[in-house]
Design a protein around this motif. Sequence first.
Motif, PDB file in Angstrom:
ATOM      1  N   SER A  57       0.824  -1.214   0.000  1.00 40.60           N
ATOM      2  CA  SER A  57       0.000   0.000   0.000  1.00 40.60           C
ATOM      3  C   SER A  57       0.858   1.264   0.000  1.00 40.60           C
ATOM      4  CB  SER A  57      -0.973   0.005   1.177  1.00 40.60           C
ATOM      5  OG  SER A  57      -0.296   0.252   2.389  1.00 40.60           O
ATOM      6  N   LEU A  58       2.060   1.180   0.558  1.00 32.59           N
ATOM      7  CA  LEU A  58       2.961   2.334   0.543  1.00 32.59           C
ATOM      8  C   LEU A  58       3.411   2.685  -0.873  1.00 32.59           C
ATOM      9  CD1 LEU A  58       5.223   1.633   3.661  1.00 32.59           C
ATOM     10  CD2 LEU A  58       3.249   3.173   3.485  1.00 32.59           C
ATOM     11  N   SER A  59       3.418   1.692  -1.774  1.00 28.57           N
ATOM     12  CA  SER A  59       3.814   1.952  -3.162  1.00 28.57           C
ATOM     13  C   SER A  59       2.631   2.366  -4.026  1.00 28.57           C
ATOM     14  CB  SER A  59       4.492   0.716  -3.762  1.00 28.57           C
ATOM     15  OG  SER A  59       3.538  -0.306  -3.957  1.00 28.57           O
ATOM     16  N   GLY A  60       1.429   2.462  -3.436  1.00 30.05           N
ATOM     17  CA  GLY A  60       0.266   2.929  -4.179  1.00 30.05           C
ATOM     18  C   GLY A  60      -0.801   1.880  -4.430  1.00 30.05           C
ATOM     19  N   VAL A  61      -0.571   0.635  -4.026  1.00 28.30           N
ATOM     20  CA  VAL A  61      -1.597  -0.396  -4.171  1.00 28.30           C
ATOM     21  C   VAL A  61      -2.739  -0.059  -3.214  1.00 28.30           C
ATOM     22  CG1 VAL A  61      -2.119  -2.852  -3.843  1.00 28.30           C
ATOM     23  CG2 VAL A  61       0.059  -2.164  -4.876  1.00 28.30           C
ATOM     24  N   LYS A  62      -3.970  -0.072  -3.726  1.00 29.86           N
ATOM     25  CA  LYS A  62      -5.135   0.231  -2.900  1.00 29.86           C
ATOM     26  C   LYS A  62      -5.675  -1.076  -2.341  1.00 29.86           C
ATOM     27  CE  LYS A  62      -6.153   4.095  -5.862  1.00 29.86           C
ATOM     28  NZ  LYS A  62      -6.911   4.546  -7.008  1.00 29.86           N
ATOM     29  N   SER A  63      -5.545  -1.253  -1.025  1.00 20.65           N
ATOM     30  CA  SER A  63      -6.026  -2.499  -0.437  1.00 20.65           C
ATOM     31  C   SER A  63      -6.921  -2.204   0.749  1.00 20.65           C
ATOM     32  CB  SER A  63      -4.865  -3.407  -0.040  1.00 20.65           C
ATOM     33  OG  SER A  63      -4.032  -2.799   0.902  1.00 20.65           O
ATOM     34  N   ALA A  64      -8.007  -2.981   0.832  1.00 19.79           N
ATOM     35  CA  ALA A  64      -8.960  -2.849   1.933  1.00 19.79           C
ATOM     36  C   ALA A  64      -8.457  -3.648   3.128  1.00 19.79           C
ATOM     37  CB  ALA A  64     -10.330  -3.348   1.471  1.00 19.79           C
ATOM     38  N   ALA A  65      -9.264  -3.737   4.148  1.00 21.59           N
ATOM     39  CA  ALA A  65      -8.890  -4.431   5.382  1.00 21.59           C
ATOM     40  C   ALA A  65      -8.688  -5.925   5.150  1.00 21.59           C
ATOM     41  CB  ALA A  65      -9.983  -4.220   6.425  1.00 21.59           C
ATOM     42  N   ALA A  66      -7.801  -6.498   5.962  1.00 22.55           N
ATOM     43  CA  ALA A  66      -7.572  -7.943   6.034  1.00 22.55           C
ATOM     44  C   ALA A  66      -7.045  -8.563   4.739  1.00 22.55           C
ATOM     45  CB  ALA A  66      -8.838  -8.665   6.501  1.00 22.55           C
ATOM     46  N   VAL A  67      -6.355  -7.790   3.914  1.00 24.42           N
ATOM     47  CA  VAL A  67      -5.705  -8.336   2.721  1.00 24.42           C
ATOM     48  C   VAL A  67      -4.376  -8.945   3.149  1.00 24.42           C
ATOM     49  CG1 VAL A  67      -4.570  -7.704   0.543  1.00 24.42           C
ATOM     50  CG2 VAL A  67      -6.799  -6.734   1.116  1.00 24.42           C
ATOM     51  N   THR A  68      -4.040 -10.121   2.604  1.00 25.63           N
ATOM     52  CA  THR A  68      -2.747 -10.740   2.898  1.00 25.63           C
ATOM     53  C   THR A  68      -2.028 -11.092   1.606  1.00 25.63           C
ATOM     54  OG1 THR A  68      -3.687 -12.967   3.077  1.00 25.63           O
ATOM     55  CG2 THR A  68      -3.494 -11.710   5.115  1.00 25.63           C
ATOM     56  N   LEU A  69      -0.720 -10.895   1.614  1.00 23.61           N
ATOM     57  CA  LEU A  69       0.140 -11.233   0.478  1.00 23.61           C
ATOM     58  C   LEU A  69       1.147 -12.273   0.935  1.00 23.61           C
ATOM     59  CD1 LEU A  69      -1.014  -8.496  -0.531  1.00 23.61           C
ATOM     60  CD2 LEU A  69       1.210  -8.059  -1.540  1.00 23.61           C
ATOM     61  N   GLY A  70       1.274 -13.336   0.159  1.00 28.30           N
ATOM     62  CA  GLY A  70       2.247 -14.375   0.463  1.00 28.30           C
ATOM     63  C   GLY A  70       3.661 -13.941   0.129  1.00 28.30           C
ATOM     64  N   ARG A  71       4.596 -14.825   0.434  1.00 26.60           N
ATOM     65  CA  ARG A  71       6.003 -14.553   0.134  1.00 26.60           C
ATOM     66  C   ARG A  71       6.217 -14.411  -1.377  1.00 26.60           C
ATOM     67  NH1 ARG A  71       5.801 -19.167   2.182  1.00 26.60           N
ATOM     68  NH2 ARG A  71       7.072 -20.170   0.595  1.00 26.60           N
ATOM     69  N   ASN A  72       7.167 -13.577  -1.726  1.00 27.97           N
ATOM     70  CA  ASN A  72       7.617 -13.414  -3.118  1.00 27.97           C
ATOM     71  C   ASN A  72       6.520 -12.987  -4.087  1.00 27.97           C
ATOM     72  OD1 ASN A  72      10.253 -14.218  -2.381  1.00 27.97           O
ATOM     73  ND2 ASN A  72       9.603 -16.355  -2.475  1.00 27.97           N
ATOM     74  N   CYS A  73       5.512 -12.272  -3.609  1.00 32.62           N
ATOM     75  CA  CYS A  73       4.507 -11.701  -4.511  1.00 32.62           C
ATOM     76  C   CYS A  73       5.104 -10.479  -5.191  1.00 32.62           C
ATOM     77  CB  CYS A  73       3.251 -11.280  -3.758  1.00 32.62           C
ATOM     78  SG  CYS A  73       2.200 -12.632  -3.244  1.00 32.62           S
ATOM     79  N   GLU A  74       4.787 -10.299  -6.460  1.00 33.06           N
ATOM     80  CA  GLU A  74       5.148  -9.072  -7.172  1.00 33.06           C
ATOM     81  C   GLU A  74       3.859  -8.329  -7.448  1.00 33.06           C
ATOM     82  OE1 GLU A  74       7.624  -9.027 -10.653  1.00 33.06           O
ATOM     83  OE2 GLU A  74       8.789 -10.727  -9.887  1.00 33.06           O
ATOM     84  N   VAL A  75       3.670  -7.233  -6.750  1.00 35.48           N
ATOM     85  CA  VAL A  75       2.496  -6.387  -6.917  1.00 35.48           C
ATOM     86  C   VAL A  75       3.048  -5.015  -7.270  1.00 35.48           C
ATOM     87  CG1 VAL A  75       0.402  -5.524  -5.801  1.00 35.48           C
ATOM     88  CG2 VAL A  75       1.274  -7.785  -5.211  1.00 35.48           C
ATOM     89  N   ALA A  76       3.186  -4.767  -8.583  1.00 31.39           N
ATOM     90  CA  ALA A  76       3.925  -3.588  -9.045  1.00 31.39           C
ATOM     91  C   ALA A  76       3.051  -2.723  -9.939  1.00 31.39           C
ATOM     92  CB  ALA A  76       5.171  -4.034  -9.801  1.00 31.39           C
TER      93      ALA A  76
END
Length: 194
Positions: free
Chosen positions: A25-44
Motif C-alpha cells: 500500500s505504501l507503493s500505491g496499491v489500494k487495499s482494503a482491510a484484512a488483505v494478505t500477500l504471500g512470500r515473493n509476490c510481485e504487486v507492481a
Amino acid sequence: MTRQLQSLFHHGSHLCGRWRAWLASLSGVKSAAAVTLGRNCEVALGPAPGRRGIIELGEGTRLQHGVLLHPYGGRISVGRDVFIGPGAVIYGHGGVEIGDETLVSMHCRILSSNHTVPPAGTPIRSQPDLLLPTKIGRDVWLGAAVTVLGGVTIGDGCVVGAGSVVTRDLPPGAIAYGSPAEVRRFRDGSSAQT
C-alpha cells in the motif's frame, strides 16, 4: 507439531502477510482491510507515475506466494474475499476485473491484451499492444493452470476445469473445460445446448 505450535505458526504467517500488504500500500496499491500477500509476490504498479497502473484489492483478499500482478499502465481490480493461488499471473494492460468470492487456483494466467499481427516483414514486437478488457464474475472457480485470454468475460458462478484455455465468453453458471474451453453443462444441472 503440536496444535499450539501450529496455531502460533499460522498466526505469525498471517501477520507477515498483512505486513506485506501494508508495504504494498505504501507503493500505491489500494487495499482494503484484512488483505494478505504471500512470500515473493510481485504487486507492481509500474515504472513511472505518468504510466503507472492501478491495483485494487478488496477486503479479505488473499494472494499466495509467488503471485504476480502487473497492470502495465492498466488496472487490476480484485473484489472482496478473493483467493489467488501460488504462482498465478495477472497482466492488466487492458484492464482486469475479478468479482467477489472468486477462487483463482495455482499457476493461472489472466491476460488483458494481445499483440497485433502486422504484415510479413514488419516485426511483431514493434507493434503496439491491443488492449482487451477481461472480466471474471463473482463466485467463479478457475482450476489449476487455467489461462484466460484478453477480452473474455466469465459470468458469475462459472467453474473452469484445470488446464483449460478460455478464448471466448462463458455464460453465468457454466462448467467449462478444454482447450479451447467449451461449456459442458451448468451448475444448476442443466445441459449445454449444442
